[in-house]
Design a protein around this motif. Structure first.
Motif, PDB file in Angstrom:
ATOM      1  N   ARG A   1       4.262   7.892  -9.367  1.00 14.44           N
ATOM      2  CA  ARG A   1       4.265   8.833 -10.499  1.00 14.44           C
ATOM      3  C   ARG A   1       3.467   8.324 -11.693  1.00 14.44           C
ATOM      4  O   ARG A   1       3.006   9.092 -12.521  1.00 14.44           O
ATOM      5  N   ARG A   2       3.348   6.998 -11.791  1.00 14.05           N
ATOM      6  CA  ARG A   2       2.542   6.386 -12.845  1.00 14.05           C
ATOM      7  C   ARG A   2       1.704   5.269 -12.230  1.00 14.05           C
ATOM      8  O   ARG A   2       2.082   4.682 -11.210  1.00 14.05           O
ATOM      9  N   TYR A   3       0.591   4.978 -12.873  1.00 17.23           N
ATOM     10  CA  TYR A   3      -0.245   3.875 -12.411  1.00 17.23           C
ATOM     11  C   TYR A   3      -0.808   3.153 -13.620  1.00 17.23           C
ATOM     12  O   TYR A   3      -0.809   3.675 -14.740  1.00 17.23           O
TER      13      TYR A   3
ATOM     14  N   ILE B   1      -0.906   7.122  -4.937  1.00 15.66           N
ATOM     15  CA  ILE B   1      -0.728   7.650  -6.297  1.00 15.66           C
ATOM     16  C   ILE B   1      -0.719   9.169  -6.232  1.00 15.66           C
ATOM     17  O   ILE B   1      -1.625   9.779  -5.655  1.00 15.66           O
ATOM     18  N   LEU B   2       0.298   9.774  -6.794  1.00 19.46           N
ATOM     19  CA  LEU B   2       0.421  11.233  -6.772  1.00 19.46           C
ATOM     20  C   LEU B   2      -0.688  11.881  -7.584  1.00 19.46           C
ATOM     21  O   LEU B   2      -1.225  11.288  -8.526  1.00 19.46           O
ATOM     22  N   GLU B   3      -1.013  13.110  -7.242  1.00 18.64           N
ATOM     23  CA  GLU B   3      -2.121  13.810  -7.902  1.00 18.64           C
ATOM     24  C   GLU B   3      -1.885  13.976  -9.395  1.00 18.64           C
ATOM     25  O   GLU B   3      -2.814  13.938 -10.199  1.00 18.64           O
TER      26      GLU B   3
END
Length: 201
Positions: free
Chosen positions: A175-177, A101-103
């Motif tokens: 980009r989303r979770y 998951i991106l920051e």
């Protein structure tokens, strides 16, 4: 075929199979158990059962005993619908495990499975609105009005399919979770519904 388009296709197959078999209650799922398509087909079948029960309970002059029986069936299928969505969530979350998951990733308000739940219900609306738009025993104004509604539903389908595909792409890219929460329905649980557990006292 993109993800959401495929899901919609399976939903429609379930709906068409249901009606071609004469509105039966036994689901003859053509897909392999455990596959996503199997879960989608089963989900739509559950929604179909509930849809027609919602029609039945609105019959004018319905006897109270019959109405109560149908209401309890609706509750049962509503619980099964929730269970089916949560099983879909389990399958979809498993397929996304290990994706970093991106920051700056954003939390989404609903899971993919609950978005697909809306697509399944939309497939039902489209199928039945098309029936009304093409019903030969209906007046012209009725068919025209239903055709207008059908066009809106089909536009909504395009938008929802696009949004679901974008959500899935964002999840796969980190980009989303989503966080998957259980619905924790209480009214069917004899340990949580005071009317039910109160009878044991």
């Amino acid at each position: 075929m993109a993800f959401a388009e495929r899901c919609f296709e399976v939903f429609m197959r379930s709906i068409e199979d249901y009606h071609s078999e004469g509105v039966v209650t036994v689901c003859h799922n053509p897909y392999e158990p455990g596959d996503l398509d199997y879960r989608l087909y089963e989900k739509a079948w559950i929604d179909l059962q509930q849809w027609h029960l919602e029609d039945d309970i609105r019959e004018e002059g319905i006897e109270a005993r019959k109405a109560l029986e149908i209401k309890r069936q609706i509750d049962m299928f509503n619980q099964r619908r929730t269970d089916a969505v949560e099983q879909l969530d389990d399958l979809l979350v498993l397929s996304c495990q290990g994706i970093p998951i991106l920051e700056n990733a954003r939390l989404n308000t609903e899971s993919l499975a609950w978005a697909l739940d809306r697509l399944s219900i939309l497939a039902l609306k489209i199928y039945h609105m098309r029936q009304e738009a093409e019903r030969q025993d209906a007046l012209t104004w009725h068919r025209e009005r239903c055709m207008g509604k059908l066009r809106v539903l089909e536009e909504q389908r395009g938008d929802l399919i696009l949004a679901i595909n974008q959500l899935r792409e964002d999840i796969l890219a980190g980009r989303r979770y989503v966080k998957v929460y259980r619905q924790m329905k209480m009214y069917n649980d004899p340990a949580l519904n005071p009317v039910l557990y109160g009878k044991k006292k």
